[in-house]
Design an enzyme around this catalytic site. Structure first.
Site, short mmCIF file in Angstrom:
data_model
loop_
_atom_site.label_atom_id
_atom_site.label_comp_id
_atom_site.label_asym_id
_atom_site.label_seq_id
_atom_site.Cartn_x
_atom_site.Cartn_y
_atom_site.Cartn_z
N HIS A 1 0.86 -1.18 0.00
CA HIS A 1 0.00 0.00 0.00
C HIS A 1 0.89 1.23 0.00
CE1 HIS A 1 -3.25 -2.63 0.80
NE2 HIS A 1 -2.91 -2.89 2.04
N THR A 2 0.28 2.37 -0.11
CA THR A 2 1.04 3.61 0.05
C THR A 2 1.60 3.64 1.47
OG1 THR A 2 -0.58 4.67 -1.37
CG2 THR A 2 0.92 6.10 -0.19
N GLN A 3 2.88 3.58 1.58
CA GLN A 3 3.48 3.63 2.91
C GLN A 3 4.04 5.00 3.21
OE1 GLN A 3 3.42 1.16 5.27
NE2 GLN A 3 2.06 0.11 3.85
N SER A 4 4.23 5.78 2.17
CA SER A 4 4.69 7.15 2.36
C SER A 4 4.37 7.93 1.09
CB SER A 4 6.19 7.18 2.62
OG SER A 4 6.86 6.54 1.56
#
Lengths: 267, 268, 266
Positions: C33-36
């Site tokens: 997933h979008t982690q940052s």
């Protein structure tokens, strides 16, 4: 904690190793003449630091041929702790005393490397700081006097009625007075609902406060300070798993220091 | 809130007062490597308080919403009426306060409100406070492994008309009490409440020596007294906790319904 | 006889081979997933006034410390009734923007009133909260400006965690530290904000944008300024107006008068 012409300092008696209670008689307050020092933190450092200051205060007395003043002692504590800036004693000291010349109360606290926190009201330290801040902030007030006299014998009962009105309007904000007065009103069997009291005793109330100044001298300031600091400490340590097992309370007045032992909860 | 009792200097280094001031990356402060991972929680600060009386209950909370050192807004209520028939909740009889992570608080409040409304639809009567209390516990426990990061307090009048306060931990463990403080300043307020509401450490003067001394008789406080206590408790908390302040929202539940009051607190 | 109960009732290993545990993990790699955030926008500032809301955000999309895309508008009008201001991940902004455009078209076919800013804020906060609960957040802090159901000026925020709040003035990112104190000086309460004229509010917001450009290293001197007013019957009256602004006359002359920190010795 500061009272009217007096100061108090109190500590619990528990010595623990994390959750394990090692001793239930470990006082953390040390008396050097008429200055008192409270030490919380690492027990070995409490012992070391208390002895170190005993030595330093004695040396001061020999050199200067007088007792050390609380403010002087505070600076001594600060500089001594800062000497160990990069290998500090793990203690958070509290100093309390009365200024010998002016008789003014003096209290202050420190962090473990000697940063002084001068306070007009109270200083807290140790594992129950949050609880103590909450208690002290809500119980403490300037120039505390004890108002547990039976007003019914001194003043007409309508005064309480009038005070209640002031209380409701937020014109009177004196916790101890209010709760005491409220308690008297709640427990008394007098009928205060009679509105005619209101005008009759409105003047009585003003007179009461006009006469109050000389009355203050007869009231027990140190006694109320003792009650306040004791309630603050006992209730705070009862909500901290790492403190408790009874307490020592010192009340410092101009000509005497009273030490009381409180039992408290033993768990 | 994360470290309620971590004031021990041995556990987190030398300190003098608050040891758990907010840090942006807690692990970095201890020189450890930081795993870069999305953190679904934040602590929005604030504090709540509830006290039960003989025929009323009072729930109060400050209105500041923070994150770290930032004040997001000075008015974000955390005390809510629950289970009314309409959206404006004007006939509600139950009050819920949530403190901790605000987004979870909102989600939980909406779920409980929906559950109360469903109960009313299915049973044709409003939900009792003890039924709502149990339901709230279940809701919190359902998310045992991804909890709602909130300290909830539920209040209302029980079936006998007495004030009822239920307090919860984030995973649904709950208890009925006379009073409870929650949130950032809970540890500041709770001992004060022990002392002033439950009369802890108060004894009758001259009633005996040593163990024979009698405790002050416990009886529920009057509404005026409770309102003063709530204000005093919050004035103290505001003075010593940076996450508490701005405004005090107070809900008074009586048999007549729920009254809402707002008082300003210090904004510094 | 195999005495280990965990092996009972299974096909025999000596005939069929051991159980292939890789069947238990359908994906060789875990879901990502979008982690940052990657390409990001910095602060958005917004202020309520007498008959509407002013919002501003600069036109920069940064890639780390690189000023990568210098003309990306981060303010988005919605149904000519509301404005959204995005800070945080720009690709997530574009996803939400696309999603909302189709939503507004769908809504426009309906018979109900168009979604107002309060409706939109509620919708977005639910979207953001549900995505954070799936550990797949939309990495944005969104300010929503417009009018509520009572036709009063509305300004609220929703962030990647689903946290929502509203205030007379709002700012995201560095704006919450640099711009909010300025805006709160003029409009600390709803009552104060309701006294501001449009011109005063624009002046305050422009002042904020200037301070942000001076002190936020990830900012740009070109920015969008949105004015949201109530829609009136006549053509072009009210609604959302977004203009492009440029900060002029920048000067650091004041800098040598700042004393007390840094490497100065006098």
């Amino acid at each position: 904690m500061v009272g009217k012409d007096c100061v108090a300092i109190a500590c619990d008696l528990r010595l623990g190793l994390q959750a394990l209670t090692v001793s239930n008689n470990f006082p953390k307050i040390f008396q050097y003449g008429d200055v008192l020092l409270g030490l919380t933190g690492l027990a070995t450092d409490v012992a070391t630091v208390s002895d170190l200051f005993r030595y330093k205060v004695n040396m001061y007395r020999l050199r200067e041929e007088r007792n050390i003043a609380p403010s002087t002692f505070a600076n001594l504590v600060s500089s001594s702790l800062y000497e160990r800036r990069f290998g500090p004693y793990f203690v958070s000291p509290v100093v309390a005393g009365l200024d010998q010349k002016t008789g003014k109360p003096f209290i202050c606290g420190f962090d473990s490397i000697g940063c002084i926190d001068f306070a007009k009201d109270f200083i807290v330290s140790g594992t129950a700081t949050e609880q103590l801040f909450g208690m002290c902030e809500s119980l403490w007030e300037p120039d505390m006097v004890r108002l547990d006299l039976d007003f019914r014998t001194l003043f007409p009962p309508g005064i309480f009625f009038y005070m209640m009105i002031l209380l409701k309007n937020g014109q009177l904000n004196h916790d101890v007075e209010c709760s005491t007065i409220m308690h008297i009103i709640c427990t008394s069997d007098l009928n205060f609902t009679n509105a005619s009291y209101q005008s009759t005793f409105a003047t009585g109330f003003d007179e009461f406060f006009a006469n109050n100044l000389n009355l203050l001298d007869d009231l027990q300031c140190p006694e109320d300070l003792f009650e306040t600091i004791s309630q603050a400490l006992l209730n705070a340590v009862d909500r901290d798993a790492l403190s408790g097992w009874g307490a020592h309370v010192y009340i410092i007045e101009k000509d005497k220091v009273t030490k009381r032992l409180l039992k408290g909860r033993q768990d | 809130m994360s470290a309620l009792f971590s004031q021990n200097p041995l556990m987190n280094g030398p300190n003098y007062s608050f040891s758990d001031t907010p840090v942006s990356h807690p692990n970095e402060a201890h020189g450890e490597l930081r795993e870069h991972r999305f953190n679904p929680y934040t602590d929005n600060g604030g504090s709540t308080l509830a006290i039960a009386g003989a025929d009323f209950a009072i729930v109060a909370g400050d209105t500041r919403l923070t994150s770290g050192y930032s004040i997001h807004t000075r008015y974000s209520p955390k005390v809510f009426k629950i289970g009314g028939t309409t959206a404006d909740q004007k006939d509600a009889t139950i009050v819920l306060s949530v403190v901790g992570f605000a987004a979870d608080g909102t989600a939980l409040r909406e779920r409980l409100d929906a559950a109360c409304k469903m109960y009313r639809y299915r049973h044709g009567k409003p939900m009792s406070v003890n039924a709502a209390a149990k339901r709230l516990s279940t809701m919190l426990y359902q998310k045992r492994f991804f909890p709602y990061y909130v300290y909830a307090i539920l209040a209302g009048l029980d079936e006998e008309g007495k004030g009822a306060v239920y307090s919860y931990d984030p995973v649904g463990s709950y208890e009925r009490e006379m009073c409870r403080a929650g949130g950032a300043a809970a540890s500041l307020i709770m001992p004060f409440l022990d002392n002033q509401v439950n009369f802890k450490n108060q004894h009758i003067p001259g009633s005996g020596e040593g163990h024979a001394i009698q405790e002050r008789e416990k009886k529920p406080l009057l509404r005026e007294q409770v309102e003063i206590l709530v204000k005093d408790a919050f004035d103290g908390a505001v003075e010593r906790h940076i996450e508490v302040g701005d405004g005090l929202q107070m809900m008074v539940i009586t048999s007549q319904g729920v009254e809402e009051h707002y008082l300003p607190l210090k904004k510094d | 006889m195999d005495h280990r109960p965990q092996n009972w009732g299974r096909p025999r290993d000596d005939i069929y081979g051991g159980y292939d545990v890789s069947y238990m993990a359908p994906n060789a790699e875990p879901n990502t997933h979008t982690q940052s955030p990657v390409v990001t926008g910095t602060s958005v500032v917004a202020l309520k006034y007498k008959d509407g809301v002013i919002m501003a955000a600069d036109n920069l999309a940064s890639y780390g410390s690189l000023a990568r895309f210098p003309s990306v508008q981060r303010l988005m009008p919605f149904a000519d009734t509301s404005v959204l201001g995005f800070s945080g991940d720009v690709s997530d902004m574009q996803y939400i923007s696309r999603h909302l455009t189709s939503l507004s078209i769908d809504e426009a076919y309906g018979v109900q009133d168009p979604l107002n800013a309060a409706n939109l804020h509620r919708y977005l906060s639910k979207l953001l909260y549900s995505r954070r609960s799936k550990f797949d957040p939309l990495w944005n802090n969104i300010l929503i400006a417009g009018f509520d159901s009572d036709d009063k000026p509305f300004l609220a925020s929703a962030d990647l965690l689903g946290t929502t709040y509203s205030s007379p003035s709002l700012a995201s990112g560095y704006g919450s530290m640099l711009a909010q104190p300025i805006m709160r000086k003029y409009a600390s309460t709803e009552e104060d904000a309701a006294k501001l004229t449009k011109e005063q509010a624009i002046k305050i917001v422009k002042e904020c944008m200037k301070v942000l450009f001076y002190r936020d290293a990830r900012s740009l001197d070109k920015y969008s300024l949105a004015v949201v007013t109530r829609k009136s019957g006549e053509e072009g009256g009210g609604g959302v107006q977004i203009t492009q602004e440029k900060l002029e006359g920048m000067s650091w002359k004041f800098a040598d008068r700042i004393k007390g920190y840094g490497t100065q010795t006098v």
